[in-house]
Scaffold this motif. Structure first.
Motif, PDB file in Angstrom:
ATOM      1  N   GLY A  79      -8.882  14.080  30.776  1.00 19.66           N
ATOM      2  CA  GLY A  79      -8.611  15.196  29.877  1.00 19.66           C
ATOM      3  C   GLY A  79      -7.195  15.678  30.084  1.00 19.66           C
ATOM      4  O   GLY A  79      -6.520  15.173  30.985  1.00 19.66           O
ATOM      5  N   PRO A  80      -6.687  16.603  29.294  1.00 23.14           N
ATOM      6  CA  PRO A  80      -7.296  17.070  28.060  1.00 23.14           C
ATOM      7  C   PRO A  80      -7.111  16.036  26.949  1.00 23.14           C
ATOM      8  O   PRO A  80      -6.233  15.190  27.041  1.00 23.14           O
ATOM      9  N   GLY A  81      -7.958  16.134  25.912  1.00 25.75           N
ATOM     10  CA  GLY A  81      -7.864  15.188  24.809  1.00 25.75           C
ATOM     11  C   GLY A  81      -9.115  15.239  23.943  1.00 25.75           C
ATOM     12  O   GLY A  81      -9.925  16.162  24.069  1.00 25.75           O
ATOM     13  N   ILE A 105     -11.022   7.393  39.852  1.00 27.59           N
ATOM     14  CA  ILE A 105     -10.408   8.721  39.838  1.00 27.59           C
ATOM     15  C   ILE A 105     -10.096   9.144  38.406  1.00 27.59           C
ATOM     16  O   ILE A 105      -9.595   8.346  37.608  1.00 27.59           O
ATOM     17  N   GLY A 106     -10.439  10.392  38.089  1.00 28.53           N
ATOM     18  CA  GLY A 106     -10.135  10.974  36.781  1.00 28.53           C
ATOM     19  C   GLY A 106      -8.771  11.636  36.844  1.00 28.53           C
ATOM     20  O   GLY A 106      -8.496  12.417  37.751  1.00 28.53           O
ATOM     21  N   VAL A 107      -7.904  11.284  35.904  1.00 33.57           N
ATOM     22  CA  VAL A 107      -6.511  11.761  35.942  1.00 33.57           C
ATOM     23  C   VAL A 107      -6.261  12.774  34.833  1.00 33.57           C
ATOM     24  O   VAL A 107      -6.773  12.629  33.715  1.00 33.57           O
ATOM     25  N   HIS A 108      -5.458  13.794  35.148  1.00 33.57           N
ATOM     26  CA  HIS A 108      -5.023  14.768  34.146  1.00 33.57           C
ATOM     27  C   HIS A 108      -3.927  14.113  33.293  1.00 33.57           C
ATOM     28  O   HIS A 108      -2.921  13.651  33.825  1.00 33.57           O
ATOM     29  N   HIS A 109      -4.159  14.102  31.973  1.00 37.60           N
ATOM     30  CA  HIS A 109      -3.223  13.426  31.067  1.00 37.60           C
ATOM     31  C   HIS A 109      -1.791  13.966  31.212  1.00 37.60           C
ATOM     32  O   HIS A 109      -0.818  13.197  31.191  1.00 37.60           O
ATOM     33  N   LEU A 110      -1.670  15.273  31.372  1.00 39.12           N
ATOM     34  CA  LEU A 110      -0.319  15.859  31.447  1.00 39.12           C
ATOM     35  C   LEU A 110       0.357  15.513  32.769  1.00 39.12           C
ATOM     36  O   LEU A 110       1.580  15.375  32.830  1.00 39.12           O
ATOM     37  N   PRO A 317     -18.428   9.437  41.033  1.00 42.79           N
ATOM     38  CA  PRO A 317     -18.616   8.422  39.994  1.00 42.79           C
ATOM     39  C   PRO A 317     -19.007   9.020  38.636  1.00 42.79           C
ATOM     40  O   PRO A 317     -18.862   8.364  37.610  1.00 42.79           O
ATOM     41  N   ASP A 318     -19.487  10.266  38.617  1.00 45.89           N
ATOM     42  CA  ASP A 318     -19.862  10.869  37.333  1.00 45.89           C
ATOM     43  C   ASP A 318     -18.888  11.996  36.958  1.00 45.89           C
ATOM     44  O   ASP A 318     -19.275  13.007  36.397  1.00 45.89           O
ATOM     45  N   PHE A 319     -17.607  11.786  37.259  1.00 43.03           N
ATOM     46  CA  PHE A 319     -16.632  12.853  36.988  1.00 43.03           C
ATOM     47  C   PHE A 319     -16.648  13.234  35.503  1.00 43.03           C
ATOM     48  O   PHE A 319     -16.829  12.371  34.638  1.00 43.03           O
ATOM     49  N   PRO A 320     -16.498  14.537  35.197  1.00 39.56           N
ATOM     50  CA  PRO A 320     -16.577  14.964  33.795  1.00 39.56           C
ATOM     51  C   PRO A 320     -15.268  14.714  33.050  1.00 39.56           C
ATOM     52  O   PRO A 320     -14.210  14.617  33.670  1.00 39.56           O
ATOM     53  N   VAL A 321     -15.358  14.588  31.736  1.00 48.68           N
ATOM     54  CA  VAL A 321     -14.151  14.585  30.918  1.00 48.68           C
ATOM     55  C   VAL A 321     -14.069  15.944  30.227  1.00 48.68           C
ATOM     56  O   VAL A 321     -15.086  16.586  29.993  1.00 48.68           O
ATOM     57  N   ARG A 322     -12.838  16.388  29.960  1.00 45.22           N
ATOM     58  CA  ARG A 322     -12.668  17.732  29.401  1.00 45.22           C
ATOM     59  C   ARG A 322     -11.686  17.718  28.239  1.00 45.22           C
ATOM     60  O   ARG A 322     -10.575  17.211  28.380  1.00 45.22           O
ATOM     61  N   ALA A 323     -12.114  18.328  27.132  1.00 45.98           N
ATOM     62  CA  ALA A 323     -11.238  18.445  25.965  1.00 45.98           C
ATOM     63  C   ALA A 323     -10.062  19.364  26.314  1.00 45.98           C
ATOM     64  O   ALA A 323      -8.921  19.115  25.927  1.00 45.98           O
TER      65      ALA A 323
END
Ligand code: KG4
Ligand code: ZN
Length: 327
Positions: A79-81, A105-110, A317-323
């Motif tokens: 996210g965000p997106g 790993i979940g990465v912040h787009h910015l 492993p179940d990291f959330p995605v965020r708009a």
């Protein structure tokens, strides 16, 4: 450490393999722009579906080119997106990481955009000021290190890229509006129309671009649908000049305020040639990612993921995605 990066927050499917010792080993990008062009903007559902179609092939291609069978970790934009688009990339990343038995790993787009200049041969040293100007965001950030970001100012309404896109629509130009306005502005007179320089007369480092868009709308209405090619080119040039003046003024102020002499410019609008020319006048060394790393790409996500993993982080492993997700 070899990290596979996946970007799918908007209308580009990006994949890359970054090696912390050897740098970028391979990258691939598929732009969905032709799919959305006919609608004059990104259609979220079509974006998600096309990421499903493209990403597996891009991943296969990147692993093959890099000569890597199983990377040490997988990073994906969290996210965000656009939520559906993000879910496609994140789900693929989780699945691959699970299959390979490696961390994800979940990465912040910015953060990806902010760190993109570090993919270049002469990367900036910390701390630096970053001007992030994309379709979704306009902000000035003091970057002291990985994860150490202080927001100095941001847009209170439209992002700079959004202003380019909306103004292009008003002028009857194509999508995405930034490159279309930039090309037409080359034939126009930037002093032809006196447009506002939003927030430049006020203290602080926030931006506002919706008034500028409205000023363009008023001018277009005055033509009553009869604007000549010369008038439209002049208005495009005048609009671009107003945005550039504003960005220049705020960058100058941010450098004065922080006492820093390094400026990183990231995000799609950073590809604008006239903006780059103008920022040369700043009392600072200005760093840009190469144009293909200014816009969305997988390399910046692989890099940001690798730097976070090196710092000992990983996601569940179940990291959330965020708009929406503040930096
Ligand atoms: O960073 P990016 O690829 O995607 C987002 O995360 O938003 O930025 C896309 C934005 C679009 O609004 C596009 O019109 C703008 O960057 N853009 C430009 C130029 N190239 C792309 N704006 C001005 N001049 C350009 N040359
Ligand atoms: Zn972006």
């Amino acid at each position: 450490m070899q990290v596979l990066g996946i970007e799918s927050s908007c209308d580009e499917s990006g994949v890359a393999l970054f090696d912390t010792e050897r740098g970028l080993l391979a990258e691939a990008l598929y732009s969905q722009i032709p799919i959305h062009q006919v609608y004059g903007g990104v259609v979220p559902e079509l974006a998600s579906r096309d990421h499903v179609r493209r990403l597996p092939g891009l991943i296969r291609q990147v692993l093959h080119e890099a000569g890597v069978e199983r990377p040490d970790a997988v990073a994906a934009t969290a996210g965000p997106g656009l939520i559906g688009a993000l879910l496609v990339g994140a789900t693929l990343a989780r699945t691959l990481a699970f299959g390979w038995g490696v961390p994800v790993i979940g990465v912040h787009h910015l953060e990806g955009h902010l760190l993109a200049p570090m993919l270049e041969p002469e990367p900036p040293a910390f701390p630096f000021v970053a001007l992030l100007v994309s379709g979704g965001h306009t902000m000035l950030v003091q970057v002291d290190g990985i994860g150490r970001y202080r927001i100095l100012g941001e847009s209170v309404d439209d992002a700079a890229g959004e202003a380019f896109d909306k103004t292009a629509k008003l002028l009857g130009l194509g999508y995405p509006g930034g490159p279309a306005i930039a090309a037409l502005a080359e034939q126009g007179n930037p002093a032809a129309y006196a447009l506002p320089r939003p927030m430049l007369d006020r203290p602080g480092l926030d931006f506002s671009f919706s008034g500028l868009k409205t000023a363009v709308l008023h001018q277009v209405k005055r033509w009553e649908g009869q604007g000549s090619a010369v008038q439209i080119a002049d208005l495009a040039a005048s609009f671009q000049a107003a945005v550039i003046d504003t960005l220049y003024g705020k960058c100058r102020r941010a450098l004065e305020q922080t006492g820093l002499q390094r400026l990183v410019v990231a995000g799609g609008v950073g590809a604008n040639r006239r903006l780059r020319e103008r920022l040369r006048d700043l009392p600072a060394t200005v760093y840009y990612p190469r144009p293909s790393f200014c816009t969305d790409n997988g390399a910046m996500i692989a890099l940001a993921g690798a730097l976070r993993l090196q710092a000992g982080e990983s996601s569940s492993p179940d990291f959330p995605v965020r708009a929406r997700w503040p930096l």
